[in-house]
Design an enzyme around this catalytic site. Structure first.
Site, PDB file in Angstrom:
ATOM      1  N   HIS A 179      -7.175  29.206  32.669  1.00  0.00           N
ATOM      2  CA  HIS A 179      -6.366  29.709  31.556  1.00  0.00           C
ATOM      3  C   HIS A 179      -5.268  28.708  31.227  1.00  0.00           C
ATOM      4  CE1 HIS A 179      -7.995  33.910  32.522  1.00  0.00           C
ATOM      5  NE2 HIS A 179      -8.641  33.383  31.509  1.00  0.00           N
ATOM      6  N   GLU A 182      -1.383  28.766  32.126  1.00  0.00           N
ATOM      7  CA  GLU A 182      -1.017  29.056  33.512  1.00  0.00           C
ATOM      8  C   GLU A 182      -0.785  27.750  34.272  1.00  0.00           C
ATOM      9  OE1 GLU A 182      -4.023  31.908  34.737  1.00  0.00           O
ATOM     10  OE2 GLU A 182      -3.639  33.115  32.961  1.00  0.00           O
ATOM     11  N   HIS A 314      -4.681  31.558  39.279  1.00  0.00           N
ATOM     12  CA  HIS A 314      -4.161  32.053  37.998  1.00  0.00           C
ATOM     13  C   HIS A 314      -2.699  32.424  38.163  1.00  0.00           C
ATOM     14  CE1 HIS A 314      -8.050  32.640  35.809  1.00  0.00           C
ATOM     15  NE2 HIS A 314      -8.499  32.532  37.046  1.00  0.00           N
ATOM     16  N   GLU A 387      -3.489  35.427  41.836  1.00  0.00           N
ATOM     17  CA  GLU A 387      -2.537  35.491  40.730  1.00  0.00           C
ATOM     18  C   GLU A 387      -1.187  35.129  41.325  1.00  0.00           C
ATOM     19  OE1 GLU A 387      -3.037  36.054  37.551  1.00  0.00           O
ATOM     20  OE2 GLU A 387      -5.040  36.934  37.447  1.00  0.00           O
TER      21      GLU A 387
END
Ligand SMILES: [Zn+2]
Length: 425
Positions: A179, A182, A314, A387
């Site tokens: 992504h 990020e 992420h 994450e």
């Protein structure tokens, strides 16, 4: 968390899906901004979170019942009409502008906004990898798994003793920056590169891991997107790839909904090209996912996949997630009870070192076509999503200041070591 948003093909029944493609213009009626950042109340169960995500909003962060979303006026209205409490955190685009210019200095074209120059652009990342391979030529080799849509090399650094030889050692893969926005994840991959090359001569534990494994690092899976995200020295809030969607005016596919395992199976990605979690016109429609997948496929030697463990990094929400994402069931085809327990055990062990929350991916809400489901479903790779920092946010959720890079990447050192050593199990 960016890895987790969706809209729902299967979900037209809720009536909300129809609003998912609402044109992002400011609403005269509500005064809501074209792209508003909101915290959502009342999303305390997976079903409720799924309902929110399926409106097509951009779920930026998610922790427990608290969702942070970026929504158009239409999406915000739909959520309110369905009983969710939305607390406005501000106009997302204004916040991006403000965030980009907070040092009060002019941006340098091609670099991160003022104050954030410590983040590595694609060119700077490539230079770091070249330097690592040059300074540590005995244990590091730089190659590429292919090119991005716009022609950038998808850099691959291999770290191992006798790095130029394919030895019979368990292999480990780290991928970052699927992504675009990020950026902290690219720094995470660079941290891994730096630790295992610079630390080799002085740290016996590092030396042992490098000697006994082949460690692969891909710091930029989506370099077109990450370069676009800092266009003109200002953050754009961009998530997807940069390939135009055929037959549409939209640009970009969510690479982490584009993998060819249960692709577009379960309402865990969007059919709408303008949505932030658009799954693409077909599985592996994107050069980037296709190239990384081909590399992983190529690591099947003598009928056995050499890559045993993997983390895809992420931001944000501070979570350790494991498959499957496409179903809420803990076990399904290709994932039995013992294997699910191993995912949970190792996931919890890693989370015990960094303070993240460990859970099955779909405990938040269903996603389909992500890298972890593919890596496990096709290759039985013990594949996790991390994450990273922060736990929740705010604009700084997308763009934490560069000052947090050292602490928030080093925070995962022990988890990375666990993942590497698990490759032998
Ligand atoms: Zn993400």
């Amino acid at each position: 968390m960016s890895t987790r948003r969706r809209i729902g093909g299967a979900l037209a029944a809720t009536g909300l899906a129809l609003l998912a493609v609402t044109t992002p213009v400011a609403s005269a009626q509500t005064g809501d901004p074209a792209r508003g950042l909101y915290s959502v109340e009342g999303a305390s169960t997976p079903d409720k979170r799924t309902e929110v995500a399926r409106t097509g909003v951009d779920v930026a962060g998610s922790r427990g019942g608290a969702l942070t979303i970026v929504a158009t006026p239409g999406q915000a209205a739909a959520l309110r009409a369905n009983g969710f409490g939305l607390k406005s955190l501000g106009d997302f685009d204004s916040m991006l502008k403000q965030r980009s210019g907070r040092a009060g200095t002019a941006a340098v074209a091609g670099d991160f906004p003022p104050g954030d120059e410590a983040y590595h652009t694609y060119a700077e990342t490539t230079a770091e990898l070249q330097k690592a391979a040059k300074d540590h030529s005995d244990i590091a080799t730089l190659s590429s798994v292919g090119k991005s849509y716009e022609g950038r090399e998808l850099n691959l650094l291999k770290i191992s003793d006798n790095a130029g030889t394919d030895e019979n050692e368990p292999e480990v893969l780290f991928t970052c920056n699927q992504h675009a926005r990020e950026h902290l994840t690219t720094e995470m991959c660079l941290r891994i590169v730096q630790r295992f090359t610079s630390g080799y001569a002085s740290d016996p534990a590092i030396k042992k891991m490098v000697d006994e494994h082949e460690i692969y690092v891909i710091p930029n899976v989506n370099p077109d997107g990450s370069e676009y995200d800092i266009t003109g020295g200002e953050y754009q809030g961009w998530r997807k790839t940069r390939k135009p969607v055929p037959g549409s005016s939209a640009v970009g596919t969510d690479p982490n909904r584009n993998w060819d395992y249960k692709w577009n199976c379960c309402g865990g990605s969007s059919n709408s090209p303008s949505a932030e979690d658009y799954h693409g016109p077909s599985a592996f429609s994107e050069s980037e996912t296709k190239a990384v997948a081909a590399f992983i496929d190529s690591r099947v030697v003598g009928g056995a996949q050499q890559i045993k463990t993997h983390i895809d990094f992420h931001t944000f929400s501070e979570l350790v997630l494991w498959p499957y994402g496409y179903t809420k069931a803990e076990t399904d085809t290709g994932l039995n009870e013992e294997e699910a327990k191993r995912f949970a055990d190792v996931g919890k062990q890693m989370a015990g070192t960094n303070g993240y929350t460990p859970e099955q991916s779909s405990d938040l809400y269903v996603t389909d076509g992500d890298i972890n489901d593919w890596a496990w479903g096709k290759h039985k790779i013990l594949s996790y999503t991390f994450e990273m920092y922060p736990k929740d946010g705010g604009i700084d959720g997308f763009y934490p200041p560069a000052s947090v890079i050292p602490e928030q990447t080093a925070r995962n050192d022990k988890a990375v070591d666990i993942l590497i050593n698990e490759a032998k199990a």
